[in-house]
Design an enzyme around this catalytic site. Structure first.
Site, mmCIF file in Angstrom:
data_model
loop_
_atom_site.group_PDB
_atom_site.id
_atom_site.type_symbol
_atom_site.label_atom_id
_atom_site.label_comp_id
_atom_site.label_asym_id
_atom_site.label_seq_id
_atom_site.Cartn_x
_atom_site.Cartn_y
_atom_site.Cartn_z
ATOM 1 N N GLY A 7 0.798 -1.211 0.000
ATOM 2 C CA GLY A 7 0.000 0.000 0.000
ATOM 3 C C GLY A 7 0.830 1.260 0.000
ATOM 4 O O GLY A 7 0.398 2.306 -0.506
ATOM 5 N N GLU A 37 1.718 1.839 -3.525
ATOM 6 C CA GLU A 37 0.504 2.307 -4.194
ATOM 7 C C GLU A 37 0.203 3.762 -3.855
ATOM 8 O O GLU A 37 -0.259 4.531 -4.710
ATOM 9 C CB GLU A 37 -0.671 1.405 -3.804
ATOM 10 C CG GLU A 37 -0.570 0.010 -4.406
ATOM 11 C CD GLU A 37 -1.638 -0.925 -3.890
ATOM 12 O OE1 GLU A 37 -2.502 -1.325 -4.677
ATOM 13 O OE2 GLU A 37 -1.616 -1.260 -2.681
ATOM 14 N N GLU A 75 2.366 -8.315 -2.327
ATOM 15 C CA GLU A 75 1.107 -8.942 -1.930
ATOM 16 C C GLU A 75 1.002 -10.400 -2.336
ATOM 17 O O GLU A 75 0.342 -11.199 -1.660
ATOM 18 C CB GLU A 75 -0.076 -8.161 -2.520
ATOM 19 C CG GLU A 75 -0.317 -6.799 -1.898
ATOM 20 C CD GLU A 75 0.489 -5.686 -2.551
ATOM 21 O OE1 GLU A 75 0.235 -4.512 -2.241
ATOM 22 O OE2 GLU A 75 1.378 -6.007 -3.377
#
Length: 259
Positions: A111, A114, A134
């Site tokens: 994340g 991201e 992930e």
């Protein structure tokens, strides 16, 4: 004001610092909520012309999501987690009419990577590390990572990073186009501030349209070309465009007012 963020506005630049050093600035649900509120401040505060997102300390920008929150999730819960983050933070950053730069000061994983990719561009310190691990959890990125990584570095490189879960350093991230610049850690924020200080002197409406059209170019290139023509023409009706032309002809700095 926030439990997990530090914020500061100076010279039109709003700096958001994720402040969870003992968790390597991991993005739990509360951080997502607070980031959403801070992003709305960028949208709504006319004193803010641009923004920087970074992490506290010298180790991490944001080392992924808080995995402890994953253990009780079923399929529907996972969908809602991803949707909430996208709506509150990641898409809000990408579509912000004011430039938001990621100043990546260490680990940007999952994340965190991201979050950096949702920003309009990225500057990294030379100790930064990037990755989408992930797949090691039997998952995929849920905050836009599969899409934005592919847009930024190309399909082949993106697939390699996504399916191996490998981590890359700042120099490799620069080589493949994931980041725009690499600096010493001590120069990271000053470099971001220097770039945004220059951007803040430009016509705000023109800057905003550049951001909008660049997003369209990635998702809808043919629509983007058509809209570029429309927006190019529309800007000729603004006071800033008239001021820009007059200042150029008069050999003086332009005084843009965002109208």
């Amino acid at each position: 004001m926030y439990e997990n963020l530090l914020t500061n506005e100076s010279n039109g630049i709003y700096t958001i610092t994720i402040n969870r050093p003992t968790k390597l600035n991991a993005l739990n649900s509360q951080v997502i909520t607070e980031l959403g509120e801070a992003i709305l401040e960028i949208y709504n505060n006319p004193a803010i012309k641009s923004a920087i997102i970074t992490g506290i300390g010298e180790k991490a920008f944001a080392a992924g999501a808080d995995i402890s929150e994953f253990t009780e999730l079923d399929g529907e819960g996972g969908k809602q987690l991803a949707l909430r983050g996208q709506q509150l933070v990641f898409s809000k950053i990408e579509n912000c009419p004011k430039p938001i730069v990621a100043a990546v000061n260490g680990f940007a994983l999952g994340g965190g990577c991201e979050l950096a990719m949702a920003c309009h561009f990225r500057i990294a310190s030379n100790n930064a590390k990037f990755g989408q691990p992930e797949v090691n959890l039997g998952l995929i990125p849920g905050y836009g990572g599969t899409q934005r990584l592919t847009h930024l570095v190309g399909k082949g490189r993106a697939i390699e990073l996504l399916i191996t879960g490998n981590m890359i350093d700042a120099d490799e991230a620069y080589r493949i186009g994931l980041v725009n610049k690499v600096t010493e850690l001590s120069d990271l924020i000053p470099t971001a501030e220097k770039i945004l200080g220059a951007v803040n002197k430009k016509a705000p409406l023109a800057v905003s349209k550049c951001l909008t059209l660049a997003n369209i170019a990635v998702s809808k290139p043919l629509v983007g070309l058509e809209q570029e023509i429309q927006e190019f023409g529309n800007l000729f009706d603004t006071k800033d465009a008239k001021e820009g032309a007059a200042a150029f002809l008069e050999k003086r700095p332009a005084n843009f007012i965002g109208e």
